[in-house]
Design an enzyme around this catalytic site. Sequence first.
Site, PDB file in Angstrom:
ATOM      1  N   HIS A 151      98.992   4.204  91.095  1.00 14.87           N
ATOM      2  CA  HIS A 151      99.105   5.264  90.091  1.00 14.87           C
ATOM      3  C   HIS A 151     100.084   4.836  89.024  1.00 14.87           C
ATOM      4  O   HIS A 151     101.052   4.130  89.295  1.00 14.87           O
ATOM      5  CB  HIS A 151      99.545   6.587  90.726  1.00 14.87           C
ATOM      6  CG  HIS A 151     100.764   6.486  91.596  1.00 14.87           C
ATOM      7  ND1 HIS A 151     100.698   6.004  92.886  1.00 14.87           N
ATOM      8  CD2 HIS A 151     102.071   6.767  91.356  1.00 14.87           C
ATOM      9  CE1 HIS A 151     101.913   6.012  93.409  1.00 14.87           C
ATOM     10  NE2 HIS A 151     102.774   6.460  92.499  1.00 14.87           N
ATOM     11  N   HIS A 209     102.813   6.349  86.503  1.00 13.22           N
ATOM     12  CA  HIS A 209     103.598   7.505  86.075  1.00 13.22           C
ATOM     13  C   HIS A 209     103.618   7.491  84.550  1.00 13.22           C
ATOM     14  O   HIS A 209     103.841   6.435  83.938  1.00 13.22           O
ATOM     15  CB  HIS A 209     105.050   7.396  86.558  1.00 13.22           C
ATOM     16  CG  HIS A 209     105.232   7.476  88.032  1.00 13.22           C
ATOM     17  ND1 HIS A 209     105.659   8.618  88.671  1.00 13.22           N
ATOM     18  CD2 HIS A 209     105.057   6.541  89.004  1.00 13.22           C
ATOM     19  CE1 HIS A 209     105.749   8.387  89.968  1.00 13.22           C
ATOM     20  NE2 HIS A 209     105.392   7.133  90.205  1.00 13.22           N
TER      21      HIS A 209
HETATM   22  P1  AMP Z   1     105.640   6.625  93.845  1.00 10.21           P
HETATM   23  O1  AMP Z   1     107.060   6.720  94.324  1.00 10.21           O
HETATM   24  O2  AMP Z   1     105.495   5.747  92.628  1.00 10.21           O
HETATM   25  O3  AMP Z   1     104.685   6.267  94.951  1.00 10.21           O
HETATM   26  O4  AMP Z   1     105.291   8.058  93.300  1.00 10.21           O
HETATM   27  C1  AMP Z   1     104.660   9.035  94.048  1.00 10.21           C
HETATM   28  C2  AMP Z   1     104.765  10.283  93.236  1.00 10.21           C
HETATM   29  O5  AMP Z   1     103.840  11.232  93.761  1.00 10.21           O
HETATM   30  C3  AMP Z   1     106.157  10.955  93.271  1.00 10.21           C
HETATM   31  O6  AMP Z   1     106.663  11.059  91.955  1.00 10.21           O
HETATM   32  C4  AMP Z   1     105.863  12.321  93.882  1.00 10.21           C
HETATM   33  O7  AMP Z   1     106.645  13.347  93.319  1.00 10.21           O
HETATM   34  C5  AMP Z   1     104.387  12.508  93.599  1.00 10.21           C
HETATM   35  N1  AMP Z   1     103.675  13.391  94.506  1.00 10.21           N
HETATM   36  C6  AMP Z   1     103.752  13.414  95.849  1.00 10.21           C
HETATM   37  N2  AMP Z   1     102.928  14.359  96.348  1.00 10.21           N
HETATM   38  C7  AMP Z   1     102.310  14.936  95.283  1.00 10.21           C
HETATM   39  C8  AMP Z   1     101.357  15.977  95.139  1.00 10.21           C
HETATM   40  N3  AMP Z   1     100.843  16.623  96.201  1.00 10.21           N
HETATM   41  N4  AMP Z   1     100.966  16.322  93.900  1.00 10.21           N
HETATM   42  C9  AMP Z   1     101.484  15.697  92.820  1.00 10.21           C
HETATM   43  N5  AMP Z   1     102.381  14.696  92.893  1.00 10.21           N
HETATM   44  C10 AMP Z   1     102.795  14.316  94.105  1.00 10.21           C
END
Ligand code: AMP
Length: 112
Positions: A99, A101
């Site tokens: 993903h 950000h």
């Molecule tokens: P990463 O640390 O790059 O893997 O980012 C994962 C991101 O997913 C974090 O910023 C979380 O806040 C976000 N996240 C986790 N669960 C959800 C969810 N159910 N809906 C939206 N974002 C989420």
Amino acid sequence: MSDCLFCKIVAGTIPSKKLYEDDDLIAFHDIHPIAPVHFLLVPKMHVAGLADCGVEHKDLLAKMLLLAPKLAVEQGLVAGFRTMINTGSGGGQEVFHIHFHVFGGGATIPKI
Ligand code: AMP
Ligand code: ZN
């Protein structure tokens, strides 16, 4: 991937605040935003992370990169935004479905 959080969001079995969807991609607001606007751009196809991408993913990655600024502007980030891709546990990745950000707005983002 049955146990993947973002595959479940793609499938709609876990709700999300969706802001974009097409055949290949979905974008939804991060549940724990670090800026006034913070969304995630996610391919529907499960790929664990950037280090797992090969040349077969180049069109998908290009599509994500080209879409990010369009969605950012739609979300009001007309002055600019930051993109971030955490890769692997050493890179702070917590959800192992690739993903981007995209975030910004509010106070000036620290220079890195
Ligand atoms: P990463 O640390 O790059 O893997 O980012 C994962 C991101 O997913 C974090 O910023 C979380 O806040 C976000 N996240 C986790 N669960 C959800 C969810 N159910 N809906 C939206 N974002 C989420
Ligand atoms: Zn997945």
